[in-house]
Design a protein around this motif. Structure first.
Motif, PDB file in Angstrom:
ATOM      1  N   ASP A 152      80.325  15.144  64.459  1.00 45.96           N
ATOM      2  CA  ASP A 152      81.788  15.429  65.021  1.00 45.96           C
ATOM      3  C   ASP A 152      82.636  14.272  65.370  1.00 45.96           C
ATOM      4  OD1 ASP A 152      80.593  17.612  64.911  1.00 45.96           O
ATOM      5  OD2 ASP A 152      80.309  17.893  67.152  1.00 45.96           O
ATOM      6  N   ASP A 153      82.262  12.917  66.043  1.00 44.28           N
ATOM      7  CA  ASP A 153      82.974  11.921  66.222  1.00 44.28           C
ATOM      8  C   ASP A 153      83.441  10.975  65.193  1.00 44.28           C
ATOM      9  OD1 ASP A 153      80.557  10.866  65.641  1.00 44.28           O
ATOM     10  OD2 ASP A 153      80.469   9.607  67.760  1.00 44.28           O
ATOM     11  N   ARG A 154      83.003  11.414  63.985  1.00 46.15           N
ATOM     12  CA  ARG A 154      83.358  10.611  62.690  1.00 46.15           C
ATOM     13  C   ARG A 154      84.245  11.582  61.909  1.00 46.15           C
ATOM     14  NH1 ARG A 154      83.921   6.413  61.712  1.00 46.15           N
ATOM     15  NH2 ARG A 154      83.563   6.796  59.427  1.00 46.15           N
ATOM     16  N   PHE A 155      84.499  12.964  62.363  1.00 46.92           N
ATOM     17  CA  PHE A 155      84.934  13.867  61.328  1.00 46.92           C
ATOM     18  C   PHE A 155      86.406  13.347  61.199  1.00 46.92           C
ATOM     19  CE2 PHE A 155      87.558  17.971  60.868  1.00 46.92           C
ATOM     20  CZ  PHE A 155      86.795  18.391  59.781  1.00 46.92           C
ATOM     21  N   ASP A 156      87.210  13.102  62.004  1.00 49.32           N
ATOM     22  CA  ASP A 156      88.545  12.744  61.720  1.00 49.32           C
ATOM     23  C   ASP A 156      88.861  11.503  60.582  1.00 49.32           C
ATOM     24  OD1 ASP A 156      89.803  14.873  63.093  1.00 49.32           O
ATOM     25  OD2 ASP A 156      90.097  13.636  64.896  1.00 49.32           O
ATOM     26  N   ASP A 157      87.991  10.690  60.881  1.00 52.62           N
ATOM     27  CA  ASP A 157      87.973   9.267  60.057  1.00 52.62           C
ATOM     28  C   ASP A 157      87.427   9.653  58.611  1.00 52.62           C
ATOM     29  OD1 ASP A 157      88.972   7.643  62.101  1.00 52.62           O
ATOM     30  OD2 ASP A 157      86.981   6.774  62.678  1.00 52.62           O
ATOM     31  N   GLU A 158      86.347  10.403  58.715  1.00 52.26           N
ATOM     32  CA  GLU A 158      85.703  10.811  57.124  1.00 52.26           C
ATOM     33  C   GLU A 158      86.647  11.646  56.433  1.00 52.26           C
ATOM     34  OE1 GLU A 158      82.788   9.777  55.810  1.00 52.26           O
ATOM     35  OE2 GLU A 158      81.891   9.085  57.572  1.00 52.26           O
ATOM     36  N   VAL A 159      87.680  12.503  57.024  1.00 50.88           N
ATOM     37  CA  VAL A 159      88.488  13.172  56.362  1.00 50.88           C
ATOM     38  C   VAL A 159      89.417  12.590  55.902  1.00 50.88           C
ATOM     39  CG1 VAL A 159      90.325  15.105  56.719  1.00 50.88           C
ATOM     40  CG2 VAL A 159      87.940  15.471  57.813  1.00 50.88           C
ATOM     41  N   GLU A 160      90.101  11.614  56.573  1.00 52.75           N
ATOM     42  CA  GLU A 160      91.177  10.710  56.171  1.00 52.75           C
ATOM     43  C   GLU A 160      90.518   9.901  54.994  1.00 52.75           C
ATOM     44  OE1 GLU A 160      94.259  11.074  56.851  1.00 52.75           O
ATOM     45  OE2 GLU A 160      93.358  12.710  57.935  1.00 52.75           O
ATOM     46  N   THR A 161      89.487   9.416  55.034  1.00 55.54           N
ATOM     47  CA  THR A 161      88.798   8.431  53.900  1.00 55.54           C
ATOM     48  C   THR A 161      88.705   9.356  52.555  1.00 55.54           C
ATOM     49  OG1 THR A 161      87.535   7.044  55.536  1.00 55.54           O
ATOM     50  CG2 THR A 161      86.725   7.038  53.207  1.00 55.54           C
ATOM     51  N   LEU A 162      88.131  10.519  52.935  1.00 51.35           N
ATOM     52  CA  LEU A 162      88.237  11.431  51.477  1.00 51.35           C
ATOM     53  C   LEU A 162      89.582  11.590  51.003  1.00 51.35           C
ATOM     54  CD1 LEU A 162      86.765  13.199  49.425  1.00 51.35           C
ATOM     55  CD2 LEU A 162      87.039  14.910  51.447  1.00 51.35           C
ATOM     56  N   VAL A 163      90.574  11.933  52.031  1.00 50.41           N
ATOM     57  CA  VAL A 163      91.939  12.446  51.542  1.00 50.41           C
ATOM     58  C   VAL A 163      92.616  11.219  50.899  1.00 50.41           C
ATOM     59  CG1 VAL A 163      94.150  12.980  52.442  1.00 50.41           C
ATOM     60  CG2 VAL A 163      92.068  14.240  53.008  1.00 50.41           C
ATOM     61  N   THR A 164      92.492  10.006  51.542  1.00 51.18           N
ATOM     62  CA  THR A 164      93.356   8.999  51.091  1.00 51.18           C
ATOM     63  C   THR A 164      92.700   8.376  49.572  1.00 51.18           C
ATOM     64  OG1 THR A 164      93.354   7.991  53.473  1.00 51.18           O
ATOM     65  CG2 THR A 164      93.647   6.554  51.546  1.00 51.18           C
ATOM     66  N   LYS A 165      91.231   8.569  49.639  1.00 54.14           N
ATOM     67  CA  LYS A 165      90.718   8.178  48.273  1.00 54.14           C
ATOM     68  C   LYS A 165      91.264   9.274  47.164  1.00 54.14           C
ATOM     69  CE  LYS A 165      86.454   6.740  45.839  1.00 54.14           C
ATOM     70  NZ  LYS A 165      85.161   6.750  45.963  1.00 54.14           N
ATOM     71  N   LEU A 166      91.476  10.659  47.241  1.00 55.36           N
ATOM     72  CA  LEU A 166      91.905  11.502  46.397  1.00 55.36           C
ATOM     73  C   LEU A 166      93.306  11.218  46.073  1.00 55.36           C
ATOM     74  CD1 LEU A 166      90.021  14.679  47.837  1.00 55.36           C
ATOM     75  CD2 LEU A 166      89.555  13.445  45.556  1.00 55.36           C
ATOM     76  N   ALA A 167      94.091  10.909  47.294  1.00 53.69           N
ATOM     77  CA  ALA A 167      95.456  10.615  46.938  1.00 53.69           C
ATOM     78  C   ALA A 167      95.852   9.437  46.187  1.00 53.69           C
ATOM     79  CB  ALA A 167      96.157  10.488  48.269  1.00 53.69           C
ATOM     80  N   ARG A 168      94.916   8.555  45.986  1.00 51.31           N
ATOM     81  CA  ARG A 168      95.033   7.064  45.148  1.00 51.31           C
ATOM     82  C   ARG A 168      94.314   7.232  44.148  1.00 51.31           C
ATOM     83  NH1 ARG A 168      94.142   3.365  50.293  1.00 51.31           N
ATOM     84  NH2 ARG A 168      96.160   3.579  51.497  1.00 51.31           N
ATOM     85  N   ALA A 169      93.683   8.419  43.666  1.00 53.36           N
ATOM     86  CA  ALA A 169      92.965   8.733  42.468  1.00 53.36           C
ATOM     87  C   ALA A 169      93.652   8.882  41.235  1.00 53.36           C
ATOM     88  CB  ALA A 169      91.904   9.692  42.528  1.00 53.36           C
ATOM     89  N   PRO A 170      93.514   9.011  39.929  1.00 54.53           N
ATOM     90  CA  PRO A 170      94.371   9.447  39.003  1.00 54.53           C
ATOM     91  C   PRO A 170      94.493  10.805  38.878  1.00 54.53           C
ATOM     92  CG  PRO A 170      92.266   8.706  38.209  1.00 54.53           C
ATOM     93  CD  PRO A 170      92.203   8.397  39.698  1.00 54.53           C
ATOM     94  N   THR A 171      95.451  11.427  39.522  1.00 46.84           N
ATOM     95  CA  THR A 171      95.870  12.773  39.606  1.00 46.84           C
ATOM     96  C   THR A 171      95.739  13.503  38.511  1.00 46.84           C
ATOM     97  OG1 THR A 171      97.281  11.900  41.094  1.00 46.84           O
ATOM     98  CG2 THR A 171      97.399  14.132  40.612  1.00 46.84           C
ATOM     99  N   LEU A 172      96.029  13.070  37.259  1.00 45.79           N
ATOM    100  CA  LEU A 172      95.912  13.965  35.858  1.00 45.79           C
ATOM    101  C   LEU A 172      94.473  14.261  35.522  1.00 45.79           C
ATOM    102  CD1 LEU A 172      98.839  12.302  34.024  1.00 45.79           C
ATOM    103  CD2 LEU A 172      98.668  14.502  35.164  1.00 45.79           C
ATOM    104  N   ALA A 173      93.712  12.971  35.847  1.00 40.79           N
ATOM    105  CA  ALA A 173      92.365  13.122  35.481  1.00 40.79           C
ATOM    106  C   ALA A 173      91.702  14.191  36.499  1.00 40.79           C
ATOM    107  CB  ALA A 173      91.563  11.729  35.694  1.00 40.79           C
TER     108      ALA A 173
END
Ligand code: T3D
Length: 271
Positions: A196-217
């Protein structure tokens, strides 16, 4: 359960923000555990329209405000007093829930359900329709339909057997008991359960990684994975060829290969 006053019905029930390629849809009826009323359906549909229309969105993340993700259909909207005409739930599913899931499924950008608490009924199946479900340890997934005399909708009867097998799908749908996030992860129902205490950070890590990924791929991967269930190997190989043909012409492919050769991290732009 009493009907909501009209002021509540008309109050925005979800918010949408787009910053740095990350679209954030937040369900904002915490006192009703983010149960979906007509206003929320309109707000979600507008958010999906915005995602569909924008070239800047590189990931969509959905979460709930307060202690719940979403408790499904707002039962205060269903009037079942003796003598009152019975509601046409088929119409509701056809006009509201099926378009919701079809639209979510058709989005080409990766979708993340950040399940911050209980997800019940259509709320559980909304989460499971996303590409990634990341949940806090305190979250629970409940196919609660059976508790009110209904069968799962929002694609639940299609998705559950595919994700967890027939036996577990039957247990979830017919018993309607809560499944803890940790078990949901162990069963392969969700991507990850985090403290629970890692949730927000883990969500942001995942979302940031996806936002910086090759979107078309990512869009190609989504398409291929969704097609895999109905294609035979030959058709899937053809699809992979066609996807690779398109992706090979993308800026992100050039960037990826050049970055590899230069031994530096790539900077994908989603083009
Ligand atoms: O109708 C159609 O169009 C067909 C499509 C249907 C799709 C569906 O989603 S059907 C399934 C609908 N959802 C449910 O049946 C879930 C109902 N809720 C619950 O079972 C429980 O609330 C939960 C297990 C989700 C959480 O339990 P708990 O103990 O943590 O919270 P609670 O005390 O039950 O709920 C807190 C408040 O939220 C409470 O209001 P109060 O007493 O504080 O004034 C409760 O009534 C309200 N609430 C929770 N879920 C809903 C809701 N209000 C309206 N609709 C809800 N779905």
């Amino acid at each position: 359960m009493t009907a909501l006053p009209s002021s509540d019905r008309d109050r925005p029930a979800a918010t949408f923000r787009l910053i740095d390629g990350v679209a954030r849809l937040t369900l904002t009826r915490p006192d009703r555990l983010n149960a979906m009323n007509a206003r929320m359906h309109r707000d979600i549909a507008e958010a999906f329209e915005a995602v569909e229309a924008s070239n800047d969105v590189r990931v969509l993340v959905i979460r709930g405000e307060g202690r719940a993700f979403c408790a499904g259909q707002d039962l205060a909207e269903r009037k079942l007093e003796p003598g009152a005409p019975r509601p046409d739930l088929g119409a509701s599913v056809e006009q509201v829930y099926n378009p919701l899931i079809r639209r979510l499924d058709a989005l080409t950008v990766p979708t993340v359900a950040a399940v911050n608490g209980v997800a019940a009924g259509a709320g559980a199946n909304l989460a499971l329709a996303c590409d990634f479900v990341i949940a806090t340890q305190a979250a629970r997934f409940i196919q609660s339909f059976v508790a009110i005399g209904l069968a799962p909708d929002c694609g639940g009867t299609w998705r559950l057997p595919r994700l967890v097998g027939q036996a577990r799908a039957a247990g979830l749908a017919m018993l309607g008991e809560p499944l803890a996030a940790k078990d949901a992860e162990a069963w392969g129902l969700i991507w990850r359960c985090v403290a629970d205490d890692r949730f927000d950070d883990e969500v942001e890590t995942l979302v940031t990684k996806l936002a910086r990924a090759p979107t078309l791929a990512l869009a190609g991967i989504k398409r291929a994975l969704r097609s895999a269930g109905r294609n035979d190997l030959t058709a899937q190989l053809d699809l992979e060829r066609d996807l690779q043909a398109g992706l090979g012409r993308s800026d992100d492919y050039s960037e990826g290969v050049n970055a590899f050769k230069a031994k530096r991290p790539p900077e994908f732009r989603g083009r």
